[in-house]
Enzyme design. Structure first.
Site, PDB file in Angstrom:
ATOM      1  N   SER A 196       0.734  -1.156  -0.014  1.00  0.00           N
ATOM      2  CA  SER A 196       0.068   0.074  -0.007  1.00  0.00           C
ATOM      3  C   SER A 196       0.817   1.174  -0.031  1.00  0.00           C
ATOM      4  CB  SER A 196      -1.018  -0.117   1.179  1.00  0.00           C
ATOM      5  OG  SER A 196      -2.084   0.769   1.003  1.00  0.00           O
ATOM      6  N   ASP A 215      -8.999  -4.177  -6.335  1.00  0.00           N
ATOM      7  CA  ASP A 215      -8.372  -3.147  -5.567  1.00  0.00           C
ATOM      8  C   ASP A 215      -8.530  -1.686  -6.268  1.00  0.00           C
ATOM      9  OD1 ASP A 215      -6.589  -1.577  -4.225  1.00  0.00           O
ATOM     10  OD2 ASP A 215      -4.715  -2.423  -4.443  1.00  0.00           O
ATOM     11  N   HIS A 274      -7.873  -5.248  -1.690  1.00  0.00           N
ATOM     12  CA  HIS A 274      -6.564  -4.376  -1.139  1.00  0.00           C
ATOM     13  C   HIS A 274      -5.993  -4.764  -0.033  1.00  0.00           C
ATOM     14  CE1 HIS A 274      -3.958  -0.918  -1.486  1.00  0.00           C
ATOM     15  NE2 HIS A 274      -4.079  -0.891   0.162  1.00  0.00           N
TER      16      HIS A 274
END
Length: 384
Positions: free
Chosen positions: A225, A327, A357
């Site tokens: 991320s 995502d 995600h």
């Protein structure tokens, strides 16, 4: 490189207790087979369902207010956040003989209150191990290297590859806006170099956990991320430097977080995603980018301006990209991967059509699948 992105805020709050990430649950025997690709092409990412429908995850019914979704209060007078939720943290437990890894903390910069958590497998290896510098996620504004989800993941990473893992506790925004996190990442790389120099000169003053164990010529920058964004930008900052005897040979981007002013297809399609709604992602950029910057700033959107940086560096290393069709940020990550490939970087993309995600932090089988591909990427670089 066949390609079809990332902040796991909502999933953090609602998923952690669902998966109950105990160390014993993080070492399953089951392995998950997935497709591995070598070259990027135009891949459609229009999905009708997300992985979380099959996972029975108790997502928040949730407010559409991104501040409430992220459990934060912004204090404009001093550009700080009140964080109303703190994730479970893992204390170091090296006396637990059932764990296949050991961990310890060492200071990085006491003034900035940054530090490193080192991981090593408990089993001995006849060969030196690759070293991975790891950067956690949280949209640049949340989370810590001590959070259990990251601690447990890094422990698995160290034990199963095997590898030496150095997880970086970097400064958060908005108290320390970008490029503060990139500066901390660069400082961590230089810390590794200092240990390598001491080891090379046989001074015996370097970190004992790395001495005679870490292969400083086989180092990787990895992040999930926002941490993937940090790893990417840290590589751009560090690769032109003289880091000898350290060699950064690989970059690992796991649902890496990139943005832009013009909406991508996945952002429009998944704008109301319960794991990472677009409003929450926009807010995290607003709180982390330099004041006055928009999402087309080079920190957020490497595909505009400052092009040709990888070509100019002439890096001979490789990049592994992990992406998921469910995502919100997948199109951004894949666009960056394509740009890197155009500029001469060898890129391998592992794309799973089903996946949300940051799923590898919460689903042990997905973690196993990722680690299998990372082991192949690191230990068998010539295997497609």
């Amino acid at each position: 490189m066949e390609v079809p992105p990332t902040c796991h805020y909502g999933i953090f709050f609602s998923t952690y207790t669902c998966f109950n990430m105990q160390p014993s649950s993080l070492f399953p025997k089951k392995r998950h087979a997935t497709q591995f690709t070598n070259s990027i092409s135009s891949t459609q990412t229009d999905l009708t369902e997300h992985d979380h429908h099959n996972m029975n995850i108790p997502f928040q019914s949730g407010s559409t207010d991104p501040y409430e979704f992220l459990h934060i209060v912004y204090n404009p007078t001093d550009d700080t956040l009140t964080r109303r939720f703190h994730f479970p943290c893992s204390n170091l437990d090296n006396d637990n003989s059932s764990l296949p890894f050991s961990a310890k903390d060492v200071p990085l910069n006491t003034h900035h209150k940054t530090w490193l958590r080192l991981y090593k497998p408990t089993t001995t290896s006849p060969h030196k191990l690759p070293l991975i510098l790891y950067f956690h996620g949280g949209g640049f504004i949340l989370c810590s290297a001590a959070d259990s989800i990251y601690h447990d993941f890094c422990g698995r990473l160290a034990a199963e590859l095997p590898a030496i893992v150095v997880s970086v506790e970097y400064r958060l925004a908005p108290e320390n806006r970008l490029p503060a996190a990139y500066e901390d990442a660069e400082e961590a790389v230089k810390w590794v170099r200092e240990q390598a120099i001491m080891d090379e000169e046989n001074k015996g003053e370097g970190e004992g956990w790395l001495r005679d164990v870490a292969d400083f010529s086989n180092c990787y920058l990895m992040g999930i991320s926002a941490g993937g964004n940090i790893a990417y930008n840290a590589a751009l900052r560090c690769l032109p430097l003289d880091l000898k005897p350290v060699q950064i040979v690989g970059l690992i981007l796991n649902d890496a977080c990139f943005g832009g002013v013009e909406r991508s297809g996945s952002e429009m399609r998944l704008a109301n995603d319960k794991v990472l709604p677009l409003a929450a992602k926009d807010l995290s950029w607003e709180l982390s980018l330099p004041r006055g910057a928009d999402r087309d700033h080079e920190y957020s959107n490497p595909t505009v301006g400052s092009l040709g940086r990888w070509e100019k560096i002439g890096w001979a290393g490789r990049c592994f990209v992990s992406a998921h069709g469910g995502d919100l940020l997948v199109d951004r990550e894949l666009a960056v991967a394509k740009m890197m490939e155009r500029e001469g970087v060898k890129v391998k993309v592992w794309f799973e059509e089903e996946g949300i995600h940051g799923i590898e932090l919460f689903d042990p089988c997905k973690t196993s699948a990722l680690l299998l591909h990372l082991k192949q990427f690191i230990y068998s670089p010539n295997v497609a």
